[in-house]
Write a protein that holds these residues in place. Structure first.
Motif, mmCIF file in Angstrom:
data_model
loop_
_atom_site.group_PDB
_atom_site.id
_atom_site.type_symbol
_atom_site.label_atom_id
_atom_site.label_comp_id
_atom_site.label_asym_id
_atom_site.label_seq_id
_atom_site.Cartn_x
_atom_site.Cartn_y
_atom_site.Cartn_z
ATOM 1 N N LYS A 123 -6.882 -6.071 5.011
ATOM 2 C CA LYS A 123 -5.596 -6.609 4.554
ATOM 3 C C LYS A 123 -4.927 -7.419 5.666
ATOM 4 N N ALA A 124 -5.054 -6.936 6.918
ATOM 5 C CA ALA A 124 -4.486 -7.673 8.047
ATOM 6 C C ALA A 124 -5.143 -9.043 8.180
ATOM 7 N N ALA A 125 -6.450 -9.116 7.927
ATOM 8 C CA ALA A 125 -7.166 -10.389 8.012
ATOM 9 C C ALA A 125 -6.681 -11.357 6.930
ATOM 10 N N VAL A 126 -6.480 -10.854 5.705
ATOM 11 C CA VAL A 126 -5.963 -11.700 4.619
ATOM 12 C C VAL A 126 -4.571 -12.204 4.962
ATOM 13 N N LEU A 127 -3.705 -11.310 5.480
ATOM 14 C CA LEU A 127 -2.351 -11.695 5.864
ATOM 15 C C LEU A 127 -2.386 -12.781 6.940
ATOM 16 N N ASN A 140 -12.507 -10.547 -7.713
ATOM 17 C CA ASN A 140 -12.615 -9.285 -6.972
ATOM 18 C C ASN A 140 -11.738 -9.308 -5.705
ATOM 19 N N LEU A 141 -11.781 -10.450 -4.999
ATOM 20 C CA LEU A 141 -10.947 -10.564 -3.805
ATOM 21 C C LEU A 141 -9.462 -10.540 -4.166
ATOM 22 N N TYR A 142 -9.134 -11.124 -5.306
ATOM 23 C CA TYR A 142 -7.729 -11.097 -5.740
ATOM 24 C C TYR A 142 -7.302 -9.658 -6.033
ATOM 25 N N ASN A 143 -8.149 -8.921 -6.752
ATOM 26 C CA ASN A 143 -7.815 -7.528 -7.045
ATOM 27 C C ASN A 143 -7.652 -6.711 -5.768
ATOM 28 N N ALA A 144 -8.476 -7.021 -4.759
ATOM 29 C CA ALA A 144 -8.377 -6.303 -3.484
ATOM 30 C C ALA A 144 -7.088 -6.634 -2.737
ATOM 31 N N SER A 145 -6.470 -7.765 -3.081
ATOM 32 C CA SER A 145 -5.253 -8.198 -2.393
ATOM 33 C C SER A 145 -3.973 -7.752 -3.098
ATOM 34 N N ILE A 146 -4.102 -7.136 -4.266
ATOM 35 C CA ILE A 146 -2.911 -6.773 -5.034
ATOM 36 C C ILE A 146 -1.995 -5.834 -4.237
ATOM 37 N N TRP A 147 -2.605 -4.843 -3.563
ATOM 38 C CA TRP A 147 -1.786 -3.894 -2.777
ATOM 39 C C TRP A 147 -0.997 -4.626 -1.693
ATOM 40 N N LEU A 148 -1.661 -5.578 -1.013
ATOM 41 C CA LEU A 148 -0.976 -6.344 0.032
ATOM 42 C C LEU A 148 0.134 -7.199 -0.573
#
Length: 553
Positions: free
Chosen positions: A274-278, A349-357
């Motif tokens: 999540k830190a990497a996506v941010l 899939n990547l979008y779903n993984a980012s929902i929490w962030l």
């Protein structure tokens, strides 16, 4: 000075208790001549109550004149003692009292005794008012001379050596009626100060009382208030007052990726993805800002190598934080080869993984004052500019920072306070124009396990730059051990739990620890490496406005 010089008005025989009967490194014992010597008596203005504890005595020894405090008194339990007590034969009963030897008279003041001790058969007397006042004037271990630019001690117009002025009537001594103690600022702060106590123990009252003394004595203070309870305590001539998100702001260009990762609380190893996506989303927005585009960057369909090269070439940290949620959504792409060229392709899939962030960032940014605090408008008052003015100014005006607007979450508050602490540590270059950094409820801004926060660094290194910490906390066990270990002065209000008391047991004398549970509101134990012994004090309200009243149900 000899003992008779202190008892020139009332003969010392009226204050006599007995002789030293046992000597240990930690304490000594007195064999009282008989129980009648412990009777309550009044000698002119002297009120003697020797049948209790917590009063002072002097020991006339061949090594010098010692002062000590009685912490234990007892009579032996036996049939004969019981009979004598019942019959009132006090002359046949020989009580024993225990003394904590505090110091020895050296010249005009009492000092730590070092390796000198009292001796068997040394005579012990109740300390009269003259001796008690001598002790109170001696309570500080150091004098703190004022030096000139050449390293020589300054002298006043009369040629007398100059020393640091005390904070007048700092607190009332609980054991002495109408007796106040005045202490020099460095006695309290040269190894940092922490005030500890449960809710409604008087912690905030004592903190404001000390801040009041500092400001009135012309000392600079940087006040960080996470609740806003001190916002009306100081007038505009005493302190510049700013509220984060209202009249003081922070440019997104002033901070790097690590700040945002901590601010949004994705710094743990479990949240590295999540830190990497941010971080990628922020980099994309910095690129958009660099080309003057006021919208989020759409990566879907873009040539990966070209776009990444352009993003990496950006040197400015500025970006529009209001676009961050949209940009995180746009980061849900992966590189896909098409006709030999890698392009970004949207991935569910990547979008779903980012929902929490997305939800987490949304929670932070829906707080309008947090959203408003981070700005790209250079015309707004910058927090760092206010800190620069405070640090570099040669006047004594303090700086008050109301951080309640951005302290809604622990991670946000921690990151902002750490940023402020790190900034002043990096930008204050000398010990000139020293100041006190006051952080209320510090446990909210630092993790128990943290050893690399800016506050810990200031505790270790700040003194040589003239930065002295003044911290408050409800629970000492919530403060990192490394930080607590750097604090040389504690003001301890009432604590009740065993774990809380155990956290500070190494900072107080053994005889003091048991008293902490019994303290009334406003009462405290003041313990310091710069004092002869722990002292029992009471803090009165300063008279300044203080928004901390507990409402009635």
């Amino acid at each position: 000075m000899k003992i008779d010089e202190f008892y020139n008005e009332i003969d010392k025989s009226n204050f006599y208790l007995g002789m030293i009967s046992a000597v240990f490194r930690e304490n000594s014992y007195v064999q009282v001549e008989n129980l009648s010597l412990l009777n309550h008596r009044k000698l002119r203005l002297e009120q003697l109550i020797p049948n209790t504890i917590n009063y002072f005595v002097v020991i006339d020894s061949v090594q010098g004149l010692f002062i000590g405090e009685i912490y234990q008194a007892k009579v032996n339990s036996s049939d004969s003692v019981h009979d004598d007590l019942y019959m009132g034969n006090k002359e046949s009963i020989y009580p024993e009292i225990a003394i904590d030897v505090i110091g020895i008279l050296d010249g005009d003041k009492f000092k730590l005794a070092g390796f000198k001790t009292v001796g068997i058969t040394d005579k012990v007397y109740i300390a009269n008012q003259k001796l008690v006042r001598k002790y109170l004037k001696s309570i500080e271990v150091n004098d703190y001379p004022i030096m000139d630019e050449n390293g020589k001690q300054k002298r006043d117009d009369d040629g007398k050596k100059m020393y640091q002025n005390a904070l007048f009537n700092f607190a009332q001594l609980s054991n002495f009626e109408s007796e106040f103690i005045s202490l020099k600022p460095n006695t309290l702060f040269d190894r940092h100060l922490m005030t500890i106590g449960t809710t409604n123990s008087g912690k905030s009252t004592s903190a404001l009382s000390i801040l009041d003394k500092l400001v009135l004595s012309g000392k600079k203070v940087l006040i960080i208030d996470p609740t806003g309870e001190y916002k009306n305590a100081f007038n505009d001539t005493e302190a510049t007052k700013i509220t984060l998100g209202k009249n003081a702001f922070l440019s997104t260009g002033n901070v790097d990726d690590s700040f945002w990762i901590n601010f949004f609380d994705v710094s743990s190893s479990e949240e590295s993805g999540k830190a990497a996506v941010l971080s990628d989303a922020i980099s994309s927005l910095r690129y958009q800002n660099s080309i003057g585009d006021k919208s989020a960057l759409v990566k879907d369909g873009a040539k990966a190598s070209d776009l990444l090269f352009q993003i990496d070439a950006v040197t400015s940290n500025r970006f529009d934080i209001s676009l961050l949620i949209e940009q995180i959504k746009n980061e849900a792409v992966k590189q896909v080869q098409e006709s030999g060229i890698y392009k970004f392709k949207r991935d569910g899939n990547l979008y779903n993984a980012s929902i929490w962030l997305i939800q987490k960032v949304s929670y932070f940014l829906k707080l309008s004052l947090i959203n408003d605090f981070f700005t790209m408008d250079d015309s707004k008052t910058n927090l760092f500019s206010e800190l620069d003015s405070f640090i570099s100014s040669t006047n004594v005006k303090s700086l008050y920072i109301d951080s309640s607007t951005i302290s809604k979450t622990n991670s946000a508050g921690q990151t902002i306070i750490d940023l402020i602490a790190q900034y002043i540590l990096e930008n204050k270059n000398s010990a000139d124009d020293s100041f006190v950094l006051f952080v209320d409820e510090v446990h909210r801004f630092i993790d128990k396990s943290s050893e690399d926060s800016a506050l810990v660094t200031i505790a270790r290194e700040g003194r040589k730059k003239g930065i002295f910490l003044f911290l408050t906390t409800q629970n000492p066990k919530d403060v990192p051990d490394v930080l607590l270990g750097q604090v040389g002065t504690l003001i301890i209000h009432r604590l009740t739990h065993f774990e809380e008391l155990r956290a500070i047991q190494n900072q107080v004398q053994p005889n003091t620890l048991s008293q902490i549970r019994k303290l009334n509101q406003g009462e405290a134990i003041l313990t310091s490496i710069n004092l002869l012994q722990d002292i029992h004090v009471r803090f009165e309200k300063s008279g300044r406005s203080h928004d901390n009243d507990t409402p009635l149900m």
